[in-house]
Design an enzyme around this catalytic site. Structure first.
Site, short mmCIF file in Angstrom:
data_model
loop_
_atom_site.label_atom_id
_atom_site.label_comp_id
_atom_site.label_asym_id
_atom_site.label_seq_id
_atom_site.Cartn_x
_atom_site.Cartn_y
_atom_site.Cartn_z
N LYS A 1 0.91 -1.00 0.08
CA LYS A 1 -0.26 0.02 -0.23
C LYS A 1 0.54 1.48 0.03
O LYS A 1 0.30 1.85 -0.62
CB LYS A 1 -1.08 0.43 0.97
CG LYS A 1 -1.76 -1.25 1.10
CD LYS A 1 -2.88 -1.65 2.57
CE LYS A 1 -3.92 -2.36 1.93
NZ LYS A 1 -4.68 -2.68 3.66
N GLN B 1 -4.34 -1.47 9.60
CA GLN B 1 -4.38 -2.47 9.28
C GLN B 1 -5.07 -3.24 9.95
O GLN B 1 -4.61 -3.68 11.19
CB GLN B 1 -3.36 -2.84 8.98
CG GLN B 1 -2.81 -4.03 7.85
CD GLN B 1 -3.12 -3.95 6.62
OE1 GLN B 1 -3.77 -3.38 5.98
NE2 GLN B 1 -3.52 -5.39 6.11
N ASP C 1 -10.75 3.61 4.63
CA ASP C 1 -10.99 2.13 4.93
C ASP C 1 -12.65 2.02 4.32
O ASP C 1 -12.75 0.48 4.08
CB ASP C 1 -10.63 1.30 5.90
CG ASP C 1 -9.75 0.27 5.50
OD1 ASP C 1 -9.14 0.34 4.34
OD2 ASP C 1 -9.11 0.31 6.69
N1 GUN Z 1 -6.75 -6.34 6.37
C1 GUN Z 1 -7.17 -6.99 5.00
N2 GUN Z 1 -7.65 -6.33 3.86
C2 GUN Z 1 -7.81 -5.12 4.89
C3 GUN Z 1 -8.33 -4.08 4.32
O1 GUN Z 1 -8.59 -4.15 3.14
N3 GUN Z 1 -7.96 -2.78 5.44
C4 GUN Z 1 -7.57 -2.88 6.43
N4 GUN Z 1 -7.19 -1.61 7.05
N5 GUN Z 1 -7.39 -4.51 6.85
C5 GUN Z 1 -7.17 -5.42 6.17
#
Ligand code: GUN
Length: 280
Positions: free
Chosen positions: A50, A94, A117
């Site tokens: 990311k 995350q 998110d």
């Molecule tokens: N863990 C797995 N997928 C995601 C996501 O799309 N966002 C976040 N914050 N954590 C994740």
């Protein structure tokens, strides 16, 4: 019939290029902060990807990596600081978080206008009420893929397999907003095979390797496989039995290289949208 492959890598690369071009015209760098707590190894890979994608698109991006022993109060204090920081447009904490931290408390603490998110209850409520807001990245990426694949949505019978708050529920809302006739199937659904066989659009998001059998796929369906599961052999497979599904579907996403790359591209899109909404 052999299904057409929906190339998520290519669609995501196009979207990322378009976002980078828009960022270059802004006169400032949209700020993204990714917060990682502890040492979950998969999270390490996701967070690095990311951060790298955000930097490549011209964002001011940084990862805050906090120790496993961070308390909920300490994490909430970090979120509060980011909420108040005018250089920060998007905050992503995350998941999963260590077990001693309540994820819902942290998600609800993120300022809704920085919730890239789309997990905050206010944004989930906006989506459910058809109001504009930040939308979870993976289902948003699926909608891009359906449109890129030329899928006709109004009136189509769409089945979402899975009811998670991260994918299944927002996915169903987005399909509904696009005028599909939407069914959500889950672990208590009585006859999943029959539901699948009726679906013109089938989105599988259950996290169980090859649970949707190929012969459950309707002839000519569009199949989107959100799952990414590692078998003991090390092979990555989706939630759909791919080879067999290809013989019946009109179009299908591969795993890997389907939905996965779209999630990051949509995170960038959300961060850009959040920045423009705050700063113009
Ligand atoms: N863990 C797995 N997928 C995601 C996501 O799309 N966002 C976040 N914050 N954590 C994740």
């Amino acid at each position: 019939m052999t299904a057409r492959l929906i190339d998520g890598k290519a669609v995501a690369a196009d979207l990322r290029r378009a976002i980078a071009a828009r960022v270059a015209t802004l006169g400032y760098r949209p700020g993204l902060r990714v917060v990682r707590v502890g040492e979950d190894p998969a999270s390490g890979v996701y967070v690095r990807n990311k951060d790298k994608a955000a930097q490549e698109a011209g964002f001011d991006s940084a990862t805050l990596h906090l120790p496993e022993a961070t308390t909920e109060a300490e994490l909430l204090a970090v979120v509060a600081r980011l909420n108040a920081d005018p250089a920060v447009d998007g905050i992503l904490v995350q998941l999963p978080l260590p077990r001693h931290i309540r994820a819902e408390a942290v998600i609800s603490a993120v300022a809704p206008e920085k919730d890239v998110d789309g997990f905050h209850p206010l944004n989930a409520g906006r989506l459910a009420s058809g109001e504009p807001g930040l939308v979870p990245c993976t289902p948003k990426g699926v909608m891009h893929l359906l449109r890129a694949a030329g899928c006709s949505l109004p009136g189509a019978r769409a089945l979402v397999v899975g009811r998670s708050t991260i994918v299944g529920r927002p996915m169903a809302q987005l399909l509904l907003a696009a005028d599909c006739t939407v069914t959500i199937a889950h672990s208590r659904t009585r006859d999943l095979a029959a539901e699948c066989r009726r679906a013109e659009i089938l989105v599988a998001a259950v996290g169980r390797p090859e649970m949707v059998r190929g012969d459950w796929v309707a002839e000519g369906a569009t199949v989107i496989d959100v799952g990414i599961n590692r078998l003991e052999s090390g092979r990555l497979v989706g939630d759909v039995e791919f080879e067999a599904a290809c013989r019946r579907a009109e179009a299908i996403t591969p795993v890997p290289g389907g939905v996965g790359p779209m999630t990051i591209a949509c995170l960038l899109e959300n961060t850009l949208d959040a920045a423009i909404a705050r700063r113009g």
